[in-house]
Every structure is written in structure tokens, then in C-alpha cells.
Motif scaffolding. Structure first.
Motif, PDB file in Angstrom:
ATOM      1  N   ASP A  70      65.864  92.271 -66.067  1.00 23.60           N
ATOM      2  CA  ASP A  70      65.136  93.112 -67.022  1.00 23.60           C
ATOM      3  C   ASP A  70      65.162  94.562 -66.531  1.00 23.60           C
ATOM      4  OD1 ASP A  70      62.827  93.897 -65.548  1.00 23.60           O
ATOM      5  OD2 ASP A  70      61.454  92.746 -66.763  1.00 23.60           O
ATOM      6  N   PRO A  71      64.897  95.518 -67.439  1.00 24.21           N
ATOM      7  CA  PRO A  71      65.021  96.944 -67.081  1.00 24.21           C
ATOM      8  C   PRO A  71      64.223  97.360 -65.851  1.00 24.21           C
ATOM      9  CG  PRO A  71      64.802  96.714 -69.441  1.00 24.21           C
ATOM     10  CD  PRO A  71      64.598  95.338 -68.851  1.00 24.21           C
ATOM     11  N   ARG A  72      63.024  96.804 -65.688  1.00 29.26           N
ATOM     12  CA  ARG A  72      62.233  97.182 -64.495  1.00 29.26           C
ATOM     13  C   ARG A  72      62.915  96.736 -63.220  1.00 29.26           C
ATOM     14  NH1 ARG A  72      56.905  94.839 -66.887  1.00 29.26           N
ATOM     15  NH2 ARG A  72      58.281  93.117 -66.527  1.00 29.26           N
ATOM     16  N   GLU A  73      63.492  95.535 -63.233  1.00 31.30           N
ATOM     17  CA  GLU A  73      64.188  95.032 -62.047  1.00 31.30           C
ATOM     18  C   GLU A  73      65.419  95.888 -61.740  1.00 31.30           C
ATOM     19  OE1 GLU A  73      63.289  90.256 -62.172  1.00 31.30           O
ATOM     20  OE2 GLU A  73      64.826  91.057 -63.519  1.00 31.30           O
ATOM     21  N   ILE A  74      66.128  96.274 -62.773  1.00 31.55           N
ATOM     22  CA  ILE A  74      67.307  97.123 -62.588  1.00 31.55           C
ATOM     23  C   ILE A  74      66.900  98.444 -61.953  1.00 31.55           C
ATOM     24  CG2 ILE A  74      69.091  98.439 -63.812  1.00 31.55           C
ATOM     25  CD1 ILE A  74      69.007  96.084 -65.908  1.00 31.55           C
ATOM     26  N   PHE A  75      65.848  99.065 -62.512  1.00 32.45           N
ATOM     27  CA  PHE A  75      65.410 100.351 -61.982  1.00 32.45           C
ATOM     28  C   PHE A  75      64.965 100.207 -60.529  1.00 32.45           C
ATOM     29  CE2 PHE A  75      62.301 103.843 -61.462  1.00 32.45           C
ATOM     30  CZ  PHE A  75      63.185 104.896 -61.631  1.00 32.45           C
ATOM     31  N   GLU A  76      64.198  99.179 -60.238  1.00 39.32           N
ATOM     32  CA  GLU A  76      63.723  98.972 -58.861  1.00 39.32           C
ATOM     33  C   GLU A  76      64.885  98.745 -57.899  1.00 39.32           C
ATOM     34  OE1 GLU A  76      60.732  99.508 -57.564  1.00 39.32           O
ATOM     35  OE2 GLU A  76      60.168 100.154 -59.573  1.00 39.32           O
ATOM     36  N   LYS A  77      65.900  98.035 -58.358  1.00 41.09           N
ATOM     37  CA  LYS A  77      67.056  97.743 -57.501  1.00 41.09           C
ATOM     38  C   LYS A  77      67.789  99.018 -57.073  1.00 41.09           C
ATOM     39  CE  LYS A  77      71.347  95.105 -57.346  1.00 41.09           C
ATOM     40  NZ  LYS A  77      72.203  94.128 -58.017  1.00 41.09           N
ATOM     41  N   TYR A  78      67.874  99.994 -57.999  1.00 38.75           N
ATOM     42  CA  TYR A  78      68.680 101.183 -57.731  1.00 38.75           C
ATOM     43  C   TYR A  78      67.878 102.474 -57.611  1.00 38.75           C
ATOM     44  CZ  TYR A  78      72.603  98.199 -59.058  1.00 38.75           C
ATOM     45  OH  TYR A  78      73.529  97.196 -59.125  1.00 38.75           O
ATOM     46  N   ARG A  79      66.576 102.409 -57.706  1.00 38.16           N
ATOM     47  CA  ARG A  79      65.772 103.628 -57.789  1.00 38.16           C
ATOM     48  C   ARG A  79      65.900 104.548 -56.584  1.00 38.16           C
ATOM     49  NH1 ARG A  79      59.642 102.819 -58.487  1.00 38.16           N
ATOM     50  NH2 ARG A  79      59.898 105.018 -58.883  1.00 38.16           N
ATOM     51  N   SER A  80      66.162 104.037 -55.416  1.00 42.45           N
ATOM     52  CA  SER A  80      66.238 104.889 -54.226  1.00 42.45           C
ATOM     53  C   SER A  80      67.624 105.499 -54.027  1.00 42.45           C
ATOM     54  CB  SER A  80      65.847 104.087 -52.981  1.00 42.45           C
ATOM     55  OG  SER A  80      66.778 103.041 -52.766  1.00 42.45           O
ATOM     56  N   LYS A  81      68.578 105.107 -54.846  1.00 42.19           N
ATOM     57  CA  LYS A  81      69.946 105.614 -54.703  1.00 42.19           C
ATOM     58  C   LYS A  81      70.079 107.028 -55.278  1.00 42.19           C
ATOM     59  CE  LYS A  81      71.906 101.541 -53.564  1.00 42.19           C
ATOM     60  NZ  LYS A  81      72.098 101.263 -52.184  1.00 42.19           N
ATOM     61  N   THR A  82      70.932 107.799 -54.658  1.00 41.47           N
ATOM     62  CA  THR A  82      71.279 109.115 -55.200  1.00 41.47           C
ATOM     63  C   THR A  82      72.406 108.927 -56.216  1.00 41.47           C
ATOM     64  OG1 THR A  82      73.010 109.562 -53.580  1.00 41.47           O
ATOM     65  CG2 THR A  82      70.736 110.217 -52.980  1.00 41.47           C
ATOM     66  N   LEU A  83      72.665 109.939 -56.985  1.00 41.01           N
ATOM     67  CA  LEU A  83      73.770 109.871 -57.940  1.00 41.01           C
ATOM     68  C   LEU A  83      75.091 109.646 -57.198  1.00 41.01           C
ATOM     69  CD1 LEU A  83      74.732 109.992 -60.833  1.00 41.01           C
ATOM     70  CD2 LEU A  83      74.835 112.482 -60.634  1.00 41.01           C
ATOM     71  N   GLN A  84      75.248 110.316 -56.066  1.00 44.47           N
ATOM     72  CA  GLN A  84      76.474 110.153 -55.280  1.00 44.47           C
ATOM     73  C   GLN A  84      76.633 108.712 -54.794  1.00 44.47           C
ATOM     74  OE1 GLN A  84      74.306 112.621 -55.106  1.00 44.47           O
ATOM     75  NE2 GLN A  84      75.493 114.457 -55.502  1.00 44.47           N
ATOM     76  N   GLU A  85      75.533 108.013 -54.564  1.00 45.10           N
ATOM     77  CA  GLU A  85      75.606 106.603 -54.154  1.00 45.10           C
ATOM     78  C   GLU A  85      75.857 105.674 -55.343  1.00 45.10           C
ATOM     79  OE1 GLU A  85      72.627 106.360 -50.320  1.00 45.10           O
ATOM     80  OE2 GLU A  85      71.716 106.657 -52.300  1.00 45.10           O
ATOM     81  N   LEU A  86      75.418 106.082 -56.526  1.00 52.19           N
ATOM     82  CA  LEU A  86      75.604 105.247 -57.716  1.00 52.19           C
ATOM     83  C   LEU A  86      77.027 105.340 -58.275  1.00 52.19           C
ATOM     84  CD1 LEU A  86      72.283 105.870 -59.681  1.00 52.19           C
ATOM     85  CD2 LEU A  86      72.934 103.822 -58.406  1.00 52.19           C
ATOM     86  N   LEU A  87      77.627 106.518 -58.237  1.00 47.20           N
ATOM     87  CA  LEU A  87      78.931 106.712 -58.873  1.00 47.20           C
ATOM     88  C   LEU A  87      80.006 105.724 -58.407  1.00 47.20           C
ATOM     89  CD1 LEU A  87      79.145 110.590 -59.230  1.00 47.20           C
ATOM     90  CD2 LEU A  87      78.899 108.891 -61.052  1.00 47.20           C
ATOM     91  N   PRO A  88      80.110 105.430 -57.116  1.00 44.71           N
ATOM     92  CA  PRO A  88      81.173 104.498 -56.704  1.00 44.71           C
ATOM     93  C   PRO A  88      80.984 103.061 -57.219  1.00 44.71           C
ATOM     94  CG  PRO A  88      80.374 105.756 -54.820  1.00 44.71           C
ATOM     95  CD  PRO A  88      79.453 106.038 -55.962  1.00 44.71           C
ATOM     96  N   ILE A  89      79.776 102.702 -57.624  1.00 43.42           N
ATOM     97  CA  ILE A  89      79.566 101.325 -58.084  1.00 43.42           C
ATOM     98  C   ILE A  89      79.536 101.205 -59.609  1.00 43.42           C
ATOM     99  CG2 ILE A  89      78.472 100.507 -55.966  1.00 43.42           C
ATOM    100  CD1 ILE A  89      75.752 100.870 -57.278  1.00 43.42           C
ATOM    101  N   VAL A  90      79.821 102.319 -60.302  1.00 40.87           N
ATOM    102  CA  VAL A  90      79.891 102.274 -61.765  1.00 40.87           C
ATOM    103  C   VAL A  90      81.181 101.565 -62.149  1.00 40.87           C
ATOM    104  CG1 VAL A  90      80.117 103.638 -63.878  1.00 40.87           C
ATOM    105  CG2 VAL A  90      78.549 104.378 -62.083  1.00 40.87           C
ATOM    106  N   GLY A  91      81.041 100.532 -62.944  1.00 40.03           N
ATOM    107  CA  GLY A  91      82.195  99.781 -63.433  1.00 40.03           C
ATOM    108  C   GLY A  91      81.844  99.129 -64.752  1.00 40.03           C
TER     109      GLY A  91
END
Length: 161
Positions: free
Chosen positions: A2-23
Motif C-alpha cells: 500500500d502507498p504508506r508502506e511504499i513511502f516508508e520503504k523509500y522515504r529516507s532515500k535521496t533522489l540520487q539513491e532512487l534513480l538507479p533503482i527506477v525500472g
């Protein structure tokens, strides 16, 4: 998840940390995380790129759920910049459709939520916006893909924390 779980899973990541896992399997969830972070910031603190991301996501969410009526009626301050935002991310067809929807409102101060609310409630406006909804649904550009490309190009102007 659910959206809350997704946000909690990635909330501490920076954009630079998120970009490599976008697929293909993660881009929708990660876009939700990016937009959620940006929506938690005071609007006055958003960069132009951040405001554009929020505007495009809000458009896609609201028109998908409630049509242009919903986008204008529940405006988050996105209307004045939405056409420019769509053009900036590479969605000129969608920008043209949105410009048609804005024209249906007639002369209105797009920065005034009360004026927008009154404009969408005038006789015939809802029906005319509904017709334009179908243009939006029938001429889809890959908004999410274009939005991610824009985010990658604007990484220096986007701050999640």
C-alpha cells in the motif's frame, strides 16, 4: 504494497539513491515517493522543477480519477504552470489538450482557487470539460516516462529532504 508502506520503504532515500533503482516494475511506486516528498514541503520552498513535477502528477492523478473538472475544482496551485510543465517534460500533445480545457473556463485568474471553483461550476462548463477528458484519455503520451526523464535532467533542482 500500500502507498504508506511504499513511502516508508523509500522515504529516507535521496533522489540520487532512487534513480538507479527506477525500472519498469518500480517507476510508479518511486514516482509516488518523489511526489509525496515534494508535497510535504511548503509550496513556497519548491523549486520550479519541483512545482512542475507536482503539477504534472496532480494533473495525471486528478484527470484520471475525476476528469478536468476534478483537476480544476481541487487545484493545488498547479493550473497556472501546467501547460508549461507539460511542454517542459516533453508532452506537447497533452499540453495542447490541457490548454483547451483551460480555455473552456473562459477568462479567469488561474492563480485564484475561488475563481477557478466558480469557473468550473458555470453552466455548461462541466459538460465541455467532459468532452475534453476523452481527448486526454484517447491521446495518451507516456507522461510517467517523460516525467522521469525530466527528473533525471533536473536532478540538481530537486531536493527530497
Amino acid at each position: 504494497m500500500d502507498p504508506r508502506e511504499i513511502f516508508e520503504k523509500y522515504r529516507s532515500k535521496t533522489l540520487q539513491e532512487l534513480l538507479p533503482i527506477v525500472g519498469p516494475d518500480t517507476k510508479t511506486d518511486l514516482l509516488f515517493v518523489v511526489v509525496r516528498h515534494l508535497m510535504l514541503k511548503p509550496q513556497s520552498e519548491l523549486s520550479k522543477a519541483e512545482r512542475m513535477i507536482v503539477a504534472v502528477d496532480w494533473l495525471d492523478t486528478q484527470v484520471g480519477a475525476d476528469g478536468f473538472y476534478g483537476f480544476f475544482a481541487y487545484d493545488l496551485g498547479s493550473t497556472p504552470i501546467i501547460v508549461e510543465a507539460l511542454e517542459s517534460i516533453g508532452c506537447p500533445k497533452t499540453a495542447s489538450i490541457v490548454a483547451k480545457a483551460i480555455a473552456v473556463l473562459g477568462p479567469v485568474d488561474l492563480t485564484d482557487p475561488k475563481a477557478l471553483d466558480q469557473a468550473v461550476d458555470r453552466d455548461g462548463v462541466c459538460e465541455r470539460l467532459s468532452e475534453i477528458d476523452f481527448l486526454y484519455y484517447d491521446e495518451p503520451e507516456p507522461i510517467e516516462d517523460h516525467l522521469w526523464a525530466f527528473i533525471e535532467r533536473s536532478v540538481d533542482d530537486i531536493h527530497l529532504h
